[in-house]
Design an enzyme around this catalytic site. Structure first.
Site, PDB file in Angstrom:
ATOM      1  N   ASP A  88       0.745  -1.311  -0.625  1.00 33.42           N
ATOM      2  CA  ASP A  88       0.324  -0.568  -0.516  1.00 33.42           C
ATOM      3  C   ASP A  88       0.708   1.107   0.006  1.00 33.42           C
ATOM      4  OD1 ASP A  88      -2.374   1.210   0.532  1.00 33.42           O
ATOM      5  OD2 ASP A  88      -1.582   2.185   2.344  1.00 33.42           O
ATOM      6  N   GLU A 100       1.650  -0.686  -4.573  1.00 35.74           N
ATOM      7  CA  GLU A 100       0.953   0.596  -4.753  1.00 35.74           C
ATOM      8  C   GLU A 100       1.705   1.692  -5.426  1.00 35.74           C
ATOM      9  OE1 GLU A 100      -3.554   2.583  -3.623  1.00 35.74           O
ATOM     10  OE2 GLU A 100      -1.678   2.356  -2.101  1.00 35.74           O
TER      11      GLU A 100
END
Length: 677
Positions: free
Chosen positions: A349, A385
């Site tokens: 993330d 990401e």
């Protein structure tokens, strides 16, 4: 704070392994703090009451440690860390606060919110004033854990990226409404391994499940006060322990049995992990673990004003991964999930944060260098990401091999092309090729792009054809939350409808976007529920909705779409050029596969460069002359298409198609695949 004295055996103590490690005769405890003056180990009974405590007797290199005879697996514990409380210097030690071991393998409960969990006077908001209330009654206790498990013949599947089909799923939301899964295990690891779920995944052709965060996380106080909760889990409290409610019972073996069952079904397990920040938030957040252990070590602080956190994540703090002890913790955590729990990879993330050095994002920075040289982690699946909210944080295409990256350009261009936005045919063709502009450099393969048309953050795929605007009123933020860039089109009616024409148009467009996903080079990622037309009622930010808004409605599944996805993955498996690792360009072949990609104009000729300006219908030819695929895409109105010379056999179409005399009546908003093999 306890009457019983805990004793240590100095001769058996070890500093080389952090955390609580059960050994012969007891347990070794070790924790890192560079600026502490002393660290107290506190033991607790099953009822949460303190039973014993003592200062760790040894310290070297910032590692405080001690061997506790007679302490076994199952023992609950925590730490109290002593040192100066000087926030203006970035030091926030407070021994009144019980702290969670960063290396804890299991937590016995969730955090219970109380003002006492803050290290300062939260009522006045003055973080310069220390709060001396005991936080132990409200803090989850770490549990000494034995990692032994009989894996039998379970080994990593190590599927090639080119053969991978990823299924992004929320562990709880995937199974909470599944009628064939027993109610008592729904929303837990055992539910994921239920035969009904595995059968569905294998029917779809899924090769890897990518789970939203399952590491221990905190349910935000402000959400609970509004009757909501942190559903997605991007608020990590501990990087080793699983989120306690995701266990049907209390046994960590549930996770290992689940992973073993998935592996036997041929499905890898990828964890969505959050190593960019923690649940402690800004300097005004609670003191639960890292902040109280050593704020200056574990977090980035403003160099000019170390009282304040340096935040590039939008969550209040940023983990200081450039510090050797913090980097070691992250690497130890990743290796634990691979070596002990047998997971097959990770999706990071806000991964740009992990590449931030003093000069900004650095693709050759310490984190990436550590990952690339690690003999364990360099060989598992790594997905970035590729952005965060800081300056220069958008880095799509900027990560080093062997990382793959979420490609939001694929999502936006595919949605826009099928929405009939003008001028997108050239960019759409690039997405079909694996986005060579973004990824065709630095010796990276076409599998560098993780292609998706919908993900957990944003509209589901069905909602992109059912809503023009987000409908997030239930989140309690007056519609301010969630992004407005949805590239959606309600097809003539906002929301649910019984209009057969609207429903048919929506289904056609969804099928076209799904077909694009699986017929493109790169690695396809399917959002769970998109294969069955799942809707979230137009809510594009269900992070706080742990209810039927976010849970997949299995009984309302569109089985026609399920069958469509199964057909698409079967075609993808059967034709290797769809999964090629090489890039070819729109204007001609590149590399060692001359002529592998050709572009076909519906008028019956090769496409010239000027045609790409606005061409809603075109064909793509892959392969050699005696065995190739012809893929036709029509985002516009129905029209006649002149086929290339040859004997073309229909392999895939949402509707029956019969070429006649080398011509084809091609419906609007459709995709068809032919071969000449």
């Amino acid at each position: 704070m306890t009457s019983q004295k805990l004793t240590f055996d100095r001769t058996a103590a070890r500093s080389d392994t952090l955390g609580a490690e059960p050994l012969e005769g007891g347990t070794n405890f070790a924790i890192y703090s560079e600026h502490a003056s002393a660290i107290e180990l506190c033991l607790f009974g099953p009822d949460g009451e303190p039973t014993a405590s003592a200062m760790l007797p040894e310290m070297e290199g910032g590692v405080w440690y001690g061997f506790a005879p007679g302490v076994w697996a199952g023992q609950r514990y925590g730490y109290r860390v002593h040192g100066p409380y000087e926030p203006e210097r970035g030091l926030r030690f407070n021994p009144s606060k019980l702290l969670i071991d960063p290396y804890a393998r299991q937590l016995d409960s969730e955090l219970r919110w109380d003002d006492a969990v803050f290290g300062y006077d939260v009522m006045t908001g003055d973080d310069l004033t220390r709060d001396d209330r005991d936080s132990a009654p409200f803090i989850p206790k770490a549990v000494v854990t034995d990692t032994v498990f009989d894996w039998d013949d379970d080994t990593a599947l190590r599927r090639r990226w080119a053969d991978s089909v990823v299924y992004e799923a929320h562990l709880r939301g995937l199974t909470m409404k599944h009628p064939d899964v027993p109610e008592e295990i729904r929303g837990t690891f055992p539910a994921l391994a239920h035969p009904a779920v595995l059968d569905h995944l294998t029917r779809l052709g899924i090769t890897a499940v990518e789970l939203l965060p399952i590491q221990g996380f905190v349910r935000d106080r402000h959400l609970q006060e509004k009757g909501l909760t942190n559903y997605w889990g991007y608020n990590t409290l501990n990087f080793f322990a699983p989120h306690a409610p995701y266990l049907a019972g209390t046994d960590l073996l549930e996770i290992k049995r689940t992973i073993k069952a998935l592996h036997r079904a041929g499905i890898e397990v990828i964890l969505d992990v959050v190593y960019n920040h923690t649940a402690e938030g800004s300097e005004k957040g609670p003191t639960l673990s890292f902040r109280g252990i050593d704020n200056l070590t574990y977090y980035l602080t403003d160099p000019a004003h170390p009282r304040h956190c340096y935040d590039v994540t939008g969550t209040g703090n940023t983990l200081n991964v450039s510090h050797p002890a913090v980097l070691r913790m992250v690497m130890d955590s990743l290796r634990y999930w691979v070596q002990v729990m047998h997971v097959d990879g990770f999706r990071f993330d806000l991964a740009s944060t992990l590449g931030r050095e003093a000069t900004g994002f650095e693709r050759e920075g310490c984190f990436f260098a550590a990952m690339k040289q690690d003999p364990v982690l360099s060989s598992v699946k790594l997905i970035a990401e590729p952005w965060d909210v800081g300056d220069g944080g958008y880095q799509v295409g900027g990560f080093p091999w062997p990382f793959r990256e979420w490609n939001d350009k694929f999502r936006d261009d595919v949605r826009g092309f099928w929405r009939r936005d003008p001028g997108l045919s050239g960019r759409y063709a690039e997405r079909l090729l694996g986005s060579p502009v973004q990824f065709g450099h630095s010796l990276r393969p076409a599998t560098s792009s993780i292609n998706f048309v919908a993900a957990h953050d944003g509209f589901t795929l069905w909602d992109t054809v059912a809503y023009n605007h987000k409908h997030n009123e239930a989140n309690g933020e007056d519609g301010r939350d969630g992004h407005d860039h949805n590239v959606s089109d309600n097809m003539g009616h906002e929301g649910e409808t019984d209009d057969a024409g609207v429903l048919a148009a929506r289904t056609a467009r969804v099928k076209a976007m799904l077909a694009t996903l699986f017929l493109s080079r790169g690695v396809p990622m399917l959002l769970s529920g998109d294969e069955m037309g799942n809707s979230q009622g137009g809510n594009n930010n269900v992070y706080c909705q742990d209810n039927e808004t976010s849970w997949i409605d299995w009984e309302a599944a569109n089985l026609d779409l399920v069958d469509w996805v199964a057909q698409l993955t079967a075609v993808r498996r059967s034709f290797r050029d769809l999964t090629s690792r090489t890039f070819e360009g729109i204007g001609g072949a590149q590399g060692d596969r001359m002529g592998a990609v050709k572009w076909w104009h519906p008028d019956g000729r090769p496409i010239d460069d000027p045609d790409w300006g606005n061409l809603p219908c075109f064909g793509m030819i892959l392969g050699e002359e005696d065995h190739c695929l012809l893929m036709l895409f029509n985002a516009g109105d129905g029209r006649e298409v002149v086929l290339p010379d040859g004997d073309w056999r229909l392999r895939l179409s949402a509707a029956p198609l019969e070429p006649a005399g080398g011509r084809l009546d091609f419906p609007a908003q459709s995709v068809a695949v032919f071969d000449n093999g």
